[in-house]
Design a protein around this motif. Structure first.
Motif, PDB file in Angstrom:
ATOM      1  N   MET A 245       6.832   0.351   0.958  1.00  0.00           N
ATOM      2  CA  MET A 245       6.507   1.733   1.316  1.00  0.00           C
ATOM      3  C   MET A 245       7.750   2.497   1.750  1.00  0.00           C
ATOM      4  O   MET A 245       7.945   3.663   1.391  1.00  0.00           O
ATOM      5  CB  MET A 245       5.462   1.753   2.442  1.00  0.00           C
ATOM      6  CG  MET A 245       4.075   1.315   1.999  1.00  0.00           C
ATOM      7  SD  MET A 245       2.887   1.227   3.366  1.00  0.00           S
ATOM      8  CE  MET A 245       2.835   2.944   3.869  1.00  0.00           C
ATOM      9  N   LYS A 246       8.626   1.830   2.514  1.00  0.00           N
ATOM     10  CA  LYS A 246       9.862   2.469   2.962  1.00  0.00           C
ATOM     11  C   LYS A 246      10.764   2.796   1.784  1.00  0.00           C
ATOM     12  O   LYS A 246      11.359   3.877   1.711  1.00  0.00           O
ATOM     13  CB  LYS A 246      10.588   1.550   3.955  1.00  0.00           C
ATOM     14  CG  LYS A 246      11.826   2.187   4.573  1.00  0.00           C
ATOM     15  CD  LYS A 246      12.458   1.257   5.585  1.00  0.00           C
ATOM     16  CE  LYS A 246      13.717   1.903   6.190  1.00  0.00           C
ATOM     17  NZ  LYS A 246      14.363   1.011   7.182  1.00  0.00           N
TER      18      LYS A 246
ATOM     19  N   ASN B  91       9.807   3.352  -1.266  1.00  0.00           N
ATOM     20  CA  ASN B  91       9.202   4.465  -2.008  1.00  0.00           C
ATOM     21  C   ASN B  91       9.458   5.807  -1.328  1.00  0.00           C
ATOM     22  O   ASN B  91       9.711   6.817  -1.980  1.00  0.00           O
ATOM     23  CB  ASN B  91       7.695   4.246  -2.156  1.00  0.00           C
ATOM     24  CG  ASN B  91       7.366   3.126  -3.121  1.00  0.00           C
ATOM     25  OD1 ASN B  91       8.183   2.781  -3.977  1.00  0.00           O
ATOM     26  ND2 ASN B  91       6.179   2.547  -2.993  1.00  0.00           N
ATOM     27  N   GLU B  92       9.395   5.810   0.001  1.00  0.00           N
ATOM     28  CA  GLU B  92       9.660   7.046   0.747  1.00  0.00           C
ATOM     29  C   GLU B  92      11.102   7.503   0.548  1.00  0.00           C
ATOM     30  O   GLU B  92      11.374   8.685   0.370  1.00  0.00           O
ATOM     31  CB  GLU B  92       9.386   6.822   2.231  1.00  0.00           C
ATOM     32  CG  GLU B  92       7.910   6.720   2.562  1.00  0.00           C
ATOM     33  CD  GLU B  92       7.675   6.388   4.030  1.00  0.00           C
ATOM     34  OE1 GLU B  92       8.678   6.337   4.786  1.00  0.00           O
ATOM     35  OE2 GLU B  92       6.513   6.178   4.405  1.00  0.00           O
ATOM     36  N   GLU B  93      12.032   6.547   0.586  1.00  0.00           N
ATOM     37  CA  GLU B  93      13.439   6.901   0.401  1.00  0.00           C
ATOM     38  C   GLU B  93      13.689   7.442  -0.998  1.00  0.00           C
ATOM     39  O   GLU B  93      14.452   8.385  -1.194  1.00  0.00           O
ATOM     40  CB  GLU B  93      14.321   5.672   0.660  1.00  0.00           C
ATOM     41  CG  GLU B  93      14.350   5.262   2.128  1.00  0.00           C
ATOM     42  CD  GLU B  93      15.135   3.970   2.346  1.00  0.00           C
ATOM     43  OE1 GLU B  93      15.539   3.355   1.328  1.00  0.00           O
ATOM     44  OE2 GLU B  93      15.332   3.581   3.514  1.00  0.00           O
TER      45      GLU B  93
ATOM     46  N   SER C 243      11.495   9.030  -2.847  1.00  0.00           N
ATOM     47  CA  SER C 243      10.875  10.350  -2.974  1.00  0.00           C
ATOM     48  C   SER C 243      11.694  11.455  -2.309  1.00  0.00           C
ATOM     49  O   SER C 243      11.496  12.627  -2.573  1.00  0.00           O
ATOM     50  CB  SER C 243       9.470  10.332  -2.366  1.00  0.00           C
ATOM     51  OG  SER C 243       9.538  10.118  -0.967  1.00  0.00           O
ATOM     52  N   LYS C 244      12.646  11.057  -1.440  1.00  0.00           N
ATOM     53  CA  LYS C 244      13.461  12.053  -0.752  1.00  0.00           C
ATOM     54  C   LYS C 244      14.693  12.459  -1.542  1.00  0.00           C
ATOM     55  O   LYS C 244      15.454  13.316  -1.111  1.00  0.00           O
ATOM     56  CB  LYS C 244      13.906  11.504   0.622  1.00  0.00           C
ATOM     57  CG  LYS C 244      12.757  11.385   1.613  1.00  0.00           C
ATOM     58  CD  LYS C 244      13.210  10.768   2.911  1.00  0.00           C
ATOM     59  CE  LYS C 244      12.027  10.607   3.867  1.00  0.00           C
ATOM     60  NZ  LYS C 244      12.431   9.952   5.144  1.00  0.00           N
TER      61      LYS C 244
END
Length: 342
Positions: A327-328, A330-332, A334-335
């Motif tokens: 999840m981390k 994926n978040e990185e 997406s940024k």
């Protein structure tokens, strides 16, 4: 605005500009002439192409018909170009509109001859023209009579379809069972099962699915559950036992099926076999987890099956750590700025 929409708007603007230019230069009469010339030119080219193609295929009858249409269209092109006999041009346009309308009408009932189109379904049935009558009954929404016609023709699948449309699901199911006896294709048993369910006859549905599972054994579990719903414990247990044998064989090839073996064995009260199966499932999951941490979730399930709660919690923590890491990441991702993504 996306590129396609922009292109379409640009194209429309160009067409309008050209039309306006023609009107400014020669008036509305010239615009009409240009439209007719271009329309007849396109139609003549298309008809000429298909005429040549049909003649090349040695389909002389249709080639001759298309050749006549091509000649008529070419004559309309000529008259539009020289701007003479506009009444004839109008007649040609009406002719082609009528041909298209007739073609659509004819294609709507492809199995009917020209004379039969004007007869009633009842008269066609009396004349022994069951196929034509069936089509007429279908068009009128009388699917029961259409099914009768198809049965007289021996077209069982068409009859089943017509009974389905009429809401006579039991009759459709019976036909699919007949088709299985005739063709020995298990597809028909699956269809029979579905239609018995729609008809509300779950006993017949279960029997059809049972016959299906005899040839497609991965459905024994569904058979067992269906008999359980019906309260037939004896038949349900027989189906579970057959499902167990199937999964035991599959587990020898692919270890993930040991979970199914364990679950069914436990359901049947075979605790020793269930524990042995869960142990083999655990070994399989641990091996998979070495390559793919996602499998820690299934490792946890295997430990829970075996009653080893502490080890199950440890496996859950490992799975949760893996999930948080994904999840981390994926978040990185997406940024990232739009430019870097491209």
């Amino acid at each position: 605005m996306d590129k396609l929409k922009a292109y379409l708007i640009g194209f429309l603007v160009v067409i309008i500009a050209i039309a306006a230019g023609i009107v400014w230069y020669g008036g509305w009469k010239l615009l009409l002439q240009v439209i007719l010339v271009l329309g007849f030119l396109g139609l003549t080219l298309v008809l000429g192409f298909f005429t040549a193609l049909t003649l090349y295929a040695e389909s002389w009858k249709y080639g001759a018909i298309l050749a006549v249409f091509t000649a008529i269209s070419a004559y309309g092109l000529y008259l539009s170009w020289v701007w003479k006999n506009l009444g004839v041009v109008g007649g040609i346009m009406v002719f082609f509109v009528a041909v298209v309308a007739f073609g659509i009408w004819y294609i709507s009932e492809p199995d009917l001859g020209l004379v039969d189109r004007f007869k009633s379904a009842e008269s066609l049935e009396k004349a022994g023209k069951y196929k034509q009558a069936a089509r007429k009954y279908e068009k009128a929404g009388n699917y029961l009579k259409a099914a009768e016609m198809y049965l007289k023709l021996g077209w069982l699948e068409s009859a089943a379809w017509a009974y389905e449309k009429a809401g006579e699901y039991a009759k459709a199911a019976e036909i699919y069972e007949q088709l299985y006896e005739k063709e020995k294709d298990t597809y028909y048993l699956k269809e029979a099962h579905e239609y018995w369910k729609k008809a509300g006859d779950m006993e017949r549905a279960a029997k059809a699915l049972e016959r299906y599972a005899e040839e497609e054994p991965w459905f024994w579990e569904d058979v067992a559950k269906l008999y359980e719903e019906l309260g037939n414990e004896e038949k349900a247990r027989e189906a579970w036992e057959k499902a167990l044998e199937y999964y035991k064989g599959e587990a020898q090839e692919e270890g993930v099926f040991w979970e199914d073996v364990g679950n069914i064995a436990r359901r049947l009260g075979m605790e020793d076999l269930a524990r042995e199966a869960y142990q083999k499932f655990l070994e399989y999951c641990l091996k998979e987890a070495e390559e793919d941490p996602m499998w820690w979730k299934h490792v946890a399930e295997a430990y829970e099956y075996l009653g080893e709660k502490e080890k199950a919690e440890e496996a859950k923590k490992k799975y949760e750590e893996y999930r948080q890491k994904i999840m981390k990441a994926n978040e990185e991702t997406s940024k990232f700025p739009e430019g870097e993504k491209e």
